[in-house]
Design a protein around this motif. Structure first.
Motif, PDB file in Angstrom:
ATOM      1  N   SER A  46      17.953 -50.960 -21.461  1.00  0.00           N
ATOM      2  CA  SER A  46      17.859 -49.555 -21.082  1.00  0.00           C
ATOM      3  C   SER A  46      19.168 -49.110 -20.448  1.00  0.00           C
ATOM      4  O   SER A  46      19.768 -49.849 -19.664  1.00  0.00           O
ATOM      5  CB  SER A  46      16.707 -49.355 -20.103  1.00  0.00           C
ATOM      6  OG  SER A  46      16.717 -48.055 -19.591  1.00  0.00           O
ATOM      7  N   VAL A  47      19.575 -47.898 -20.766  1.00  0.00           N
ATOM      8  CA  VAL A  47      20.763 -47.311 -20.138  1.00  0.00           C
ATOM      9  C   VAL A  47      20.537 -47.192 -18.640  1.00  0.00           C
ATOM     10  O   VAL A  47      21.454 -47.398 -17.845  1.00  0.00           O
ATOM     11  CB  VAL A  47      21.082 -45.933 -20.762  1.00  0.00           C
ATOM     12  CG1 VAL A  47      22.216 -45.244 -20.025  1.00  0.00           C
ATOM     13  CG2 VAL A  47      21.425 -46.077 -22.240  1.00  0.00           C
ATOM     14  N   ILE A  48      19.304 -46.877 -18.245  1.00  0.00           N
ATOM     15  CA  ILE A  48      18.991 -46.757 -16.817  1.00  0.00           C
ATOM     16  C   ILE A  48      19.312 -48.058 -16.092  1.00  0.00           C
ATOM     17  O   ILE A  48      19.901 -48.044 -15.011  1.00  0.00           O
ATOM     18  CB  ILE A  48      17.518 -46.347 -16.607  1.00  0.00           C
ATOM     19  CG1 ILE A  48      17.307 -44.914 -17.076  1.00  0.00           C
ATOM     20  CG2 ILE A  48      17.099 -46.511 -15.159  1.00  0.00           C
ATOM     21  CD1 ILE A  48      15.885 -44.430 -17.013  1.00  0.00           C
ATOM     22  N   PHE A  49      18.961 -49.175 -16.689  1.00  0.00           N
ATOM     23  CA  PHE A  49      19.253 -50.460 -16.059  1.00  0.00           C
ATOM     24  C   PHE A  49      20.760 -50.678 -15.949  1.00  0.00           C
ATOM     25  O   PHE A  49      21.260 -51.100 -14.896  1.00  0.00           O
ATOM     26  CB  PHE A  49      18.604 -51.610 -16.841  1.00  0.00           C
ATOM     27  CG  PHE A  49      18.740 -52.936 -16.148  1.00  0.00           C
ATOM     28  CD1 PHE A  49      17.896 -53.270 -15.110  1.00  0.00           C
ATOM     29  CD2 PHE A  49      19.725 -53.836 -16.505  1.00  0.00           C
ATOM     30  CE1 PHE A  49      18.013 -54.480 -14.449  1.00  0.00           C
ATOM     31  CE2 PHE A  49      19.861 -55.045 -15.849  1.00  0.00           C
ATOM     32  CZ  PHE A  49      18.995 -55.372 -14.818  1.00  0.00           C
ATOM     33  N   ASP A  50      21.491 -50.394 -17.011  1.00  0.00           N
ATOM     34  CA  ASP A  50      22.947 -50.557 -16.988  1.00  0.00           C
ATOM     35  C   ASP A  50      23.587 -49.689 -15.905  1.00  0.00           C
ATOM     36  O   ASP A  50      24.474 -50.137 -15.176  1.00  0.00           O
ATOM     37  CB  ASP A  50      23.555 -50.212 -18.356  1.00  0.00           C
ATOM     38  CG  ASP A  50      23.118 -51.173 -19.455  1.00  0.00           C
ATOM     39  OD1 ASP A  50      22.636 -52.278 -19.132  1.00  0.00           O
ATOM     40  OD2 ASP A  50      23.260 -50.806 -20.642  1.00  0.00           O
ATOM     41  N   ASP A 168      15.998 -49.717  -5.664  1.00  0.00           N
ATOM     42  CA  ASP A 168      15.503 -48.492  -5.022  1.00  0.00           C
ATOM     43  C   ASP A 168      16.632 -47.483  -4.828  1.00  0.00           C
ATOM     44  O   ASP A 168      16.489 -46.306  -5.182  1.00  0.00           O
ATOM     45  CB  ASP A 168      14.871 -48.798  -3.670  1.00  0.00           C
ATOM     46  CG  ASP A 168      13.528 -49.490  -3.780  1.00  0.00           C
ATOM     47  OD1 ASP A 168      13.052 -49.731  -4.914  1.00  0.00           O
ATOM     48  OD2 ASP A 168      12.944 -49.796  -2.713  1.00  0.00           O
ATOM     49  N   GLY A 169      17.739 -47.928  -4.260  1.00  0.00           N
ATOM     50  CA  GLY A 169      18.853 -47.024  -3.996  1.00  0.00           C
ATOM     51  C   GLY A 169      19.398 -46.396  -5.266  1.00  0.00           C
ATOM     52  O   GLY A 169      19.671 -45.188  -5.311  1.00  0.00           O
ATOM     53  N   ALA A 170      19.545 -47.189  -6.312  1.00  0.00           N
ATOM     54  CA  ALA A 170      20.070 -46.665  -7.574  1.00  0.00           C
ATOM     55  C   ALA A 170      19.104 -45.649  -8.185  1.00  0.00           C
ATOM     56  O   ALA A 170      19.525 -44.609  -8.695  1.00  0.00           O
ATOM     57  CB  ALA A 170      20.339 -47.811  -8.547  1.00  0.00           C
ATOM     58  N   ILE A 171      17.805 -45.923  -8.114  1.00  0.00           N
ATOM     59  CA  ILE A 171      16.826 -44.976  -8.659  1.00  0.00           C
ATOM     60  C   ILE A 171      16.850 -43.673  -7.867  1.00  0.00           C
ATOM     61  O   ILE A 171      16.840 -42.583  -8.450  1.00  0.00           O
ATOM     62  CB  ILE A 171      15.403 -45.584  -8.672  1.00  0.00           C
ATOM     63  CG1 ILE A 171      15.333 -46.723  -9.686  1.00  0.00           C
ATOM     64  CG2 ILE A 171      14.364 -44.512  -9.009  1.00  0.00           C
ATOM     65  CD1 ILE A 171      14.038 -47.524  -9.617  1.00  0.00           C
ATOM     66  N   TYR A 172      16.884 -43.751  -6.535  1.00  0.00           N
ATOM     67  CA  TYR A 172      16.938 -42.532  -5.732  1.00  0.00           C
ATOM     68  C   TYR A 172      18.194 -41.721  -6.049  1.00  0.00           C
ATOM     69  O   TYR A 172      18.141 -40.494  -6.161  1.00  0.00           O
ATOM     70  CB  TYR A 172      16.878 -42.846  -4.235  1.00  0.00           C
ATOM     71  CG  TYR A 172      15.523 -43.284  -3.746  1.00  0.00           C
ATOM     72  CD1 TYR A 172      14.373 -42.581  -4.075  1.00  0.00           C
ATOM     73  CD2 TYR A 172      15.388 -44.412  -2.945  1.00  0.00           C
ATOM     74  CE1 TYR A 172      13.123 -42.997  -3.619  1.00  0.00           C
ATOM     75  CE2 TYR A 172      14.146 -44.818  -2.486  1.00  0.00           C
ATOM     76  CZ  TYR A 172      13.022 -44.105  -2.827  1.00  0.00           C
ATOM     77  OH  TYR A 172      11.785 -44.507  -2.374  1.00  0.00           O
ATOM     78  N   LEU A 174      19.881 -41.725  -8.896  1.00  0.00           N
ATOM     79  CA  LEU A 174      19.715 -41.137 -10.230  1.00  0.00           C
ATOM     80  C   LEU A 174      18.714 -39.982 -10.205  1.00  0.00           C
ATOM     81  O   LEU A 174      18.914 -38.967 -10.889  1.00  0.00           O
ATOM     82  CB  LEU A 174      19.278 -42.191 -11.241  1.00  0.00           C
ATOM     83  CG  LEU A 174      20.359 -43.180 -11.661  1.00  0.00           C
ATOM     84  CD1 LEU A 174      19.778 -44.257 -12.562  1.00  0.00           C
ATOM     85  CD2 LEU A 174      21.508 -42.466 -12.347  1.00  0.00           C
ATOM     86  N   MET A 175      17.664 -40.118  -9.446  1.00  0.00           N
ATOM     87  CA  MET A 175      16.699 -39.021  -9.334  1.00  0.00           C
ATOM     88  C   MET A 175      17.341 -37.804  -8.666  1.00  0.00           C
ATOM     89  O   MET A 175      17.132 -36.671  -9.109  1.00  0.00           O
ATOM     90  CB  MET A 175      15.460 -39.466  -8.564  1.00  0.00           C
ATOM     91  CG  MET A 175      14.558 -40.394  -9.353  1.00  0.00           C
ATOM     92  SD  MET A 175      13.096 -40.932  -8.420  1.00  0.00           S
ATOM     93  CE  MET A 175      12.218 -39.366  -8.194  1.00  0.00           C
TER      94      MET A 175
END
Length: 190
Positions: A46-50, A168-172, A174-175
């Motif tokens: 997934s691009v999100i993971f990268d 968590d930090g990366a998802i926040y 990106l959100m």
């Protein structure tokens, strides 16, 4: 029962005879078979993971100089969507915005990443009850949970997994980025 998932018990011993085998022994032994692999339909990449890997390695300095308060449209959007909890979370991560922008410039599938986040939001919103729709924090929490599940599934497949806090930090971040690009939450009615 599928031969790969068959568990046997004899005098308190349980064994999984398939791939990713797990063994438990002793009285009242319990086992949970975890089938996180690509053959079970989980994502392979997934691009999100990268992007999350890049963000977690970016050494972002969180300073208070970049704030949600600088953009009144963002404040209005948060208020319109009844967001308070995620307003505080986004404020905490807002100073990382410029660094995330720099990271995303180098990703070929940047738009696909933002569309993915937007699609997750749209699908969760479409399945929400009428009572849940006005609760922007609930919608954002569900988006976070869905992205976190995807990240955890992919993280389990790599040799150098990310720490939970990095995910968590990366998802926040990106959100928050998707929020600033009007891909999360409903726009205020003018």
């Amino acid at each position: 029962m599928n031969e790969k998932t068959k568990a046997t018990a004899d005098n308190g011993a349980v064994a999984n005879t398939g791939n990713n085998a797990a063994i438990a022994s002793g009285d009242n032994a319990a086992i949970m078979v975890n089938h996180f692999n690509a053959s079970d339909g989980l994502p392979r990449r997934s691009v999100i993971f990268d992007v999350c890997q890049s963000i977690s390695g970016a050494n972002i300095e969180y300073e208070q100089e970049y704030s949600l308060d600088r953009n009144p449209d963002w404040q209005e959007k948060l208020q319109f969507n009844n967001v308070s909890e995620f307003g505080m979370i986004f404020t905490q991560y807002a100073s990382g915005y410029d660094r995330v922008e720099e990271i995303l410039v180098n990703f070929e599938h940047r738009e696909a990443l933002i569309r993915k986040i937007n699609t997750v939001y749209i699908r969760l919103r479409a399945s929400a009850s009428q009572n849940e729709l006005p609760d922007g924090d609930l919608m954002l929490s569900r988006v976070f949970d869905k992205l976190k599940l995807l990240m955890n599934q992919l993280n389990d497949q790599v040799t150098s997994p990310l720490e939970d806090e990095e995910i968590d930090g990366a998802i926040y971040l990106l959100m928050f980025y998707a929020f600033t690009k009007c891909k999360l939450l409903q726009p205020p009615r003018k």
